[in-house]
Motif scaffolding. Structure first.
Motif, PDB file in Angstrom:
ATOM      1  N   GLY A 195      15.409  20.299  11.164  1.00  0.00           N
ATOM      2  CA  GLY A 195      16.061  21.586  11.382  1.00  0.00           C
ATOM      3  C   GLY A 195      17.001  21.572  12.571  1.00  0.00           C
ATOM      4  N   SER A 196      17.280  22.786  13.076  1.00  0.00           N
ATOM      5  CA  SER A 196      18.276  22.945  14.144  1.00  0.00           C
ATOM      6  C   SER A 196      17.735  22.611  15.514  1.00  0.00           C
ATOM      7  CB  SER A 196      18.796  24.392  14.139  1.00  0.00           C
ATOM      8  OG  SER A 196      17.709  25.299  14.313  1.00  0.00           O
ATOM      9  N   GLY A 197      16.439  22.343  15.620  1.00  0.00           N
ATOM     10  CA  GLY A 197      15.876  21.969  16.903  1.00  0.00           C
ATOM     11  C   GLY A 197      15.647  23.174  17.797  1.00  0.00           C
ATOM     12  N   ILE A 198      15.246  22.897  19.046  1.00  0.00           N
ATOM     13  CA  ILE A 198      14.898  23.945  20.018  1.00  0.00           C
ATOM     14  C   ILE A 198      15.740  23.741  21.259  1.00  0.00           C
ATOM     15  CG2 ILE A 198      13.016  24.960  21.370  1.00  0.00           C
ATOM     16  CD1 ILE A 198      11.101  23.737  19.278  1.00  0.00           C
ATOM     17  N   SER A 199      16.294  24.830  21.755  1.00  0.00           N
ATOM     18  CA  SER A 199      17.149  24.735  22.943  1.00  0.00           C
ATOM     19  C   SER A 199      16.318  24.364  24.163  1.00  0.00           C
ATOM     20  CB  SER A 199      17.847  26.076  23.188  1.00  0.00           C
ATOM     21  OG  SER A 199      16.880  27.089  23.437  1.00  0.00           O
ATOM     22  N   PRO A 200      16.935  23.724  25.152  1.00  0.00           N
ATOM     23  CA  PRO A 200      16.183  23.291  26.346  1.00  0.00           C
ATOM     24  C   PRO A 200      15.521  24.442  27.092  1.00  0.00           C
ATOM     25  CG  PRO A 200      18.297  22.176  26.241  1.00  0.00           C
ATOM     26  CD  PRO A 200      18.328  23.213  25.171  1.00  0.00           C
ATOM     27  N   GLU A 201      16.179  25.612  27.147  1.00  0.00           N
ATOM     28  CA  GLU A 201      15.575  26.716  27.903  1.00  0.00           C
ATOM     29  C   GLU A 201      14.348  27.293  27.195  1.00  0.00           C
ATOM     30  OE1 GLU A 201      19.056  28.344  25.466  1.00  0.00           O
ATOM     31  OE2 GLU A 201      18.622  26.621  26.747  1.00  0.00           O
ATOM     32  N   ASN A 202      14.271  27.153  25.857  1.00  0.00           N
ATOM     33  CA  ASN A 202      13.116  27.676  25.130  1.00  0.00           C
ATOM     34  C   ASN A 202      11.977  26.660  25.006  1.00  0.00           C
ATOM     35  OD1 ASN A 202      14.285  30.177  24.698  1.00  0.00           O
ATOM     36  ND2 ASN A 202      15.188  29.594  22.729  1.00  0.00           N
ATOM     37  N   LEU A 203      12.284  25.384  25.230  1.00  0.00           N
ATOM     38  CA  LEU A 203      11.294  24.322  25.009  1.00  0.00           C
ATOM     39  C   LEU A 203      10.002  24.535  25.816  1.00  0.00           C
ATOM     40  CD1 LEU A 203      11.196  21.804  23.235  1.00  0.00           C
ATOM     41  CD2 LEU A 203      11.923  20.456  25.214  1.00  0.00           C
ATOM     42  N   PRO A 204      10.058  24.894  27.125  1.00  0.00           N
ATOM     43  CA  PRO A 204       8.806  25.073  27.885  1.00  0.00           C
ATOM     44  C   PRO A 204       8.005  26.290  27.458  1.00  0.00           C
ATOM     45  CG  PRO A 204      10.689  24.731  29.357  1.00  0.00           C
ATOM     46  CD  PRO A 204      11.250  25.036  27.997  1.00  0.00           C
ATOM     47  N   ILE A 208      -1.727  19.050  21.962  1.00  0.00           N
ATOM     48  CA  ILE A 208      -0.544  19.147  21.108  1.00  0.00           C
ATOM     49  C   ILE A 208       0.693  19.029  21.981  1.00  0.00           C
ATOM     50  CG2 ILE A 208      -0.550  21.687  21.213  1.00  0.00           C
ATOM     51  CD1 ILE A 208       0.523  21.639  18.317  1.00  0.00           C
ATOM     52  N   GLU A 209       1.673  18.247  21.523  1.00  0.00           N
ATOM     53  CA  GLU A 209       2.895  18.001  22.285  1.00  0.00           C
ATOM     54  C   GLU A 209       4.102  18.291  21.402  1.00  0.00           C
ATOM     55  OE1 GLU A 209       2.760  14.013  23.671  1.00  0.00           O
ATOM     56  OE2 GLU A 209       1.039  14.361  25.038  1.00  0.00           O
ATOM     57  N   LEU A 210       5.217  18.626  22.062  1.00  0.00           N
ATOM     58  CA  LEU A 210       6.456  18.980  21.363  1.00  0.00           C
ATOM     59  C   LEU A 210       7.600  18.171  21.926  1.00  0.00           C
ATOM     60  CD1 LEU A 210       8.397  20.705  19.632  1.00  0.00           C
ATOM     61  CD2 LEU A 210       8.295  22.451  21.437  1.00  0.00           C
ATOM     62  N   GLN A 211       8.392  17.595  21.024  1.00  0.00           N
ATOM     63  CA  GLN A 211       9.628  16.898  21.413  1.00  0.00           C
ATOM     64  C   GLN A 211      10.757  17.435  20.535  1.00  0.00           C
ATOM     65  OE1 GLN A 211       8.519  12.804  20.744  1.00  0.00           O
ATOM     66  NE2 GLN A 211       7.979  12.500  22.900  1.00  0.00           N
ATOM     67  N   SER A 212      11.852  17.848  21.173  1.00  0.00           N
ATOM     68  CA  SER A 212      12.964  18.409  20.393  1.00  0.00           C
ATOM     69  C   SER A 212      14.233  18.438  21.218  1.00  0.00           C
ATOM     70  CB  SER A 212      12.616  19.829  19.924  1.00  0.00           C
ATOM     71  OG  SER A 212      13.688  20.388  19.189  1.00  0.00           O
ATOM     72  N   GLN A 213      15.336  18.321  20.516  1.00  0.00           N
ATOM     73  CA  GLN A 213      16.663  18.509  21.100  1.00  0.00           C
ATOM     74  C   GLN A 213      17.462  19.406  20.164  1.00  0.00           C
ATOM     75  OE1 GLN A 213      18.634  14.852  22.022  1.00  0.00           O
ATOM     76  NE2 GLN A 213      17.024  14.138  23.405  1.00  0.00           N
ATOM     77  N   ALA A 214      18.296  20.261  20.762  1.00  0.00           N
ATOM     78  CA  ALA A 214      19.079  21.190  19.951  1.00  0.00           C
ATOM     79  C   ALA A 214      19.912  20.425  18.932  1.00  0.00           C
ATOM     80  CB  ALA A 214      19.982  22.044  20.853  1.00  0.00           C
ATOM     81  N   GLY A 215      19.790  20.847  17.646  1.00  0.00           N
ATOM     82  CA  GLY A 215      20.568  20.234  16.578  1.00  0.00           C
ATOM     83  C   GLY A 215      19.970  18.971  16.012  1.00  0.00           C
ATOM     84  N   GLU A 216      18.824  18.493  16.517  1.00  0.00           N
ATOM     85  CA  GLU A 216      18.244  17.229  16.052  1.00  0.00           C
ATOM     86  C   GLU A 216      16.810  17.390  15.558  1.00  0.00           C
ATOM     87  OE1 GLU A 216      18.610  14.127  18.866  1.00  0.00           O
ATOM     88  OE2 GLU A 216      20.778  14.380  19.138  1.00  0.00           O
ATOM     89  N   GLY A 217      16.413  18.613  15.221  1.00  0.00           N
ATOM     90  CA  GLY A 217      15.074  18.819  14.691  1.00  0.00           C
ATOM     91  C   GLY A 217      14.007  18.831  15.777  1.00  0.00           C
TER      92      GLY A 217
END
Length: 733
Positions: free
Chosen positions: A668-677, A709-718
């Motif tokens: 998908g579109s991924g998660i923005s850095p400010e929303n990740l935490p 549980i851990e999360l890894q994401s970059q905007a636009g890269e799922g």
């Protein structure tokens, strides 16, 4: 029965050998077989059997010839040979067999029971004959090798026989003694001492005894002569030594005790008795446990076990005085032997109570000084005049970063940056002249960093001379002004940071308040909302059943209502899951089965391409199956919602030692850095619908099952959500 008695059965009839062997082995004998005379002779020479059952009628070489050869061989003649025959049973045959040297003759048929009984009887006869021969040989050897003289004389006192010891004592050869009058007091009866006067030789004191015997059918006297000259001389010397040793032991200051095998005192010198408050007579016969506190008994028992093995030892022990007080002693103990046999222990001990008290006082002083130095905030060390460290306290270890053992391998110039070895020696020379010094220098820590220190040194006249050094770390003092300026410059930034942190704290407090209120309302509201939702859901189901021919518009709206009811139920479930603690019922779960169950319960839209990477050999996880299905189902639903136009969903699992990682990855579109935490914070959501509890509940359930549980994401890269859970094998440990 003598163990391992060997019997050789010789017979050309196989059946007779078999039955005979079986009967004898059942009776406990070791049985061998031979089928002819030649084999019998070979086995007889090899085995030396105790008994041979020999068939008289055999081809090539009959039993009589075998018996004749065995009895004519000195090496085999002692074998007890019994001829066995079922055909030659007449008197002449039996006489002929016995004349060849056979020791017995058995006639077949004979029952196994009688055969075993006959064998036992014959073996008893053989044992008696062997014992008689052995005793005769022993008697002959005893007489010949006896160190006591043995003389046989006739009624008139003339010599008939003398062993070598008697000939040596009488200074006569056996030929000279024959027929010569010996001149011994034959009527002396019991033991008496006589002196033998031998011309040109030293007189011998002999212990003498004579008694009447029959010698070759004639009355005679047997006289025994034992040379006790050496014993008499030794007794005299021993008495002299005894008097000397008794006087020495009685006057010694060390305690001396002798114990027998039972641990009782058989000798106590005055010094030992006085140390313990007894008289020597009071201590005689006392058991060692009576002068020993209970906690010392096991130690002494272990030492005595070693002593019984011939081991001498030195050790410290606490004894119990007569008045109940304790006496520390140092003991030197050794085993006592009599005639080569261990008979007890000898112990010498000294009173070390004053030594103990002195050591205790010194230890207390050393402990006190060590405590002062070890608790001092300033570093301290001692160096010799060559600059080598010989002692250091913990404070300087902390300052320098070295361990105590590492510092004791160094010298002063290994850590001093400002001075080299020559300069350090010059400073030491000044200290020796002035007695002390105070200066500042720079030291290098173990990690290479530098510290500024103030050193105070005092010369001590200990041994070849030592230097006592106190070291104070003044690095912080030197940097105080610089730090103050830096702090002032950063004050404004710190205020802003504190303000921001305060704002975040206020937001967290408000969130906690909302969560608290939500927790209070969740139970009641969930119940109140679920009832009408259940009614709506049942109504929709009823309408769908009763109106199968309804128009497409009605079916569409009924589907919308059903979908929204499920959404509302899920929101209520999330509220309740987050607000209350759910019990965990862990079980071993196969990851592949778990993933299939999740995909069945939470179907993926056709526009989403699902791929799995679950190794067959993957270990089982140990967790609550329903809770983990809920977590993974939530992640699958979120991934599909992140790909409204379709995409790729990958579910994989891999083992990391004691954990299994289950990853849910979307394109998908991924998660923005400010929303990740903020993604796992309750009530935070990026969706137009929902209240933001799905991931918070998932995190809570995973942690309740011992995972994370851990999360890894970059905007636009799922995004990739990774769930780590313990393996079943790890849980079993």
């Amino acid at each position: 029965m003598k163990a391992n008695l060997k019997i050789l059965v010789v017979d050309d009839d196989k059946e007779i050998r078999f039955t005979t062997r079986h009967a004898l082995e059942t009776a406990g004998y070791e049985v061998w077989e031979a089928e002819n005379g030649a084999e019998a002779l070979r086995l007889a020479a090899q085995l030396k059997p105790d008994l041979m059952l020999l068939d008289i009628s055999m081809p090539v070489m009959d039993g009589l010839e075998v018996c004749r050869r065995i009895k004519s061989d000195p090496e085999l003649a002692s074998i007890f040979v019994v001829i066995v025959s079922g055909s030659r049973i007449d008197i002449e045959s039996r006489v002929q067999g016995l004349e060849t040297g056979a020791d017995g003759y058995l006639i077949r048929p004979i029952s196994n029971r009688e055969l075993v009984a006959r064998v036992k009887s014959m073996l008893r006869i053989k044992a008696a004959e062997d014992a008689a021969r052995e005793k005769e040989a022993q008697l002959s050897d005893l007489i010949a090798n006896n160190t006591d003289g043995m003389v046989v004389v006739d009624e008139s006192g003339r010599g008939l026989f003398a062993n070598p010891a008697a000939c040596e004592l009488l200074n006569l050869s056996s030929d000279d003694l024959a027929g010569q009058e010996i001149g011994l007091p034959l009527d002396s009866g019991e033991f008496t001492e006589i002196t033998l006067h031998r011309p040109g030789q030293k007189e011998r004191i002999v212990e003498f005894r004579a008694r009447r015997i029959e010698w070759h059918g004639q009355p005679a006297w047997l006289a025994s002569l034992r040379d006790i000259t050496w014993r008499k001389e030794m007794q005299s010397e021993l008495e002299t030594l005894r008097l000397f040793h008794t006087g020495l032991i009685e006057t010694m200051g060390e305690g001396i005790v002798v114990e027998d095998l039972d641990g009782c005192f058989s000798f106590v010198n005055p010094a030992a008795a006085a140390m313990l408050g007894y008289t020597p007579q009071e201590m005689l016969g006392k058991h060692i446990r009576e002068v020993m506190p209970p906690d010392q008994i096991q130690k002494v028992q272990e030492i005595n076990r070693q002593r019984a093995q011939g081991i001498a030892s030195r050790y410290e022990l606490t004894l119990l005085r007569k008045d109940g007080s304790l006496l520390p002693v140092q003991v030197s103990g050794s085993p006592r032997y009599q005639d080569g046999k261990y008979v007890g222990n000898l112990a010498v001990f000294i009173d070390i109570s004053q030594i103990k008290e002195t050591h205790a006082r010194l230890a207390e002083k050393e402990k006190f000084l060590s405590a002062i130095l070890q608790t001092a905030q300033d570093g301290f060390w001692m160096v010799n005049l060559e600059g080598r460290f010989i002692e250091v306290n913990q404070a300087y270890c902390d300052i320098s970063g070295y361990s105590r053992a590492e510092i004791l391998e160094l010298s002063v110039w290994d850590i001093d940056v400002d001075e080299n070895a020559a300069e350090t020696r010059q400073r030491m020379a000044r200290i020796l002249t002035n007695g002390s010094d105070l200066f500042e220098t720079c030291h290098r820590r173990k990690d290479g960093s530098l510290i500024e220190v103030e050193i105070s040194i005092t010369y001590l006249e200990i041994g070849a001379g030592q230097l006592a050094c106190f070291c104070r770390d003044i690095t912080e003092c030197k940097r105080t002004e610089r730090l103050r300026e830096e702090y002032e410059a950063r004050l404004e930034a710190d205020v802003e940071e504190r303000t921001r942190q305060l704002h975040e704290t206020q937001e967290q407090l408000l969130c906690q308040q909302r969560l608290a209120v939500m927790g209070q309302l969740a139970g009641g509201v969930g119940h109140e909302l679920r009832n009408p939702l259940a009614v709506i859901n049942n109504a929709v189901y009823y309408l769908q059943i009763t109106q199968p021919d309804a128009g497409e518009k009605i079916k569409e709206y009924l589907g919308i209502i059903e979908k929204e009811v499920r959404t509302a139920e899920r929101i209520i479930a999330d509220l309740l899951d987050f607000a209350r603690a759910k019990s965990v019922e862990p079980e071993p779960v196969q990851v592949a089965d778990l993933i299939q169950s999740v995909l069945s319960r939470y179907p993926v839209h056709a526009t989403v391409n699902v791929s799995q990477a679950i190794p067959v050999s993957l270990p089982k996880i140990y967790a609550d199956r329903l809770q983990i299905e809920q977590v993974l189902g939530n992640l699958v639903v979120n991934a599909c919602q992140a790909m409204p136009q379709g995409g790729s969903l990958t579910i994989s699992a891999v083992s990391y030692g004691k954990e299994i990682c289950i990853a849910v990855e979307d394109s998908g579109s991924g998660i923005s850095p400010e929303n990740l935490p903020k993604m796992f914070e309750p009530l935070f959501t990026t969706k137009p619908k929902g209240i933001g509890l799905g991931l918070a509940v998932s995190k809570k359930l995973v942690e309740a099952n011992g995972g994370r549980i851990e999360l890894q994401s970059q905007a636009g890269e799922g995004a990739v959500f990774s769930v780590f859970l313990p393996t079943w094998e790890e849980a079993e440990r």
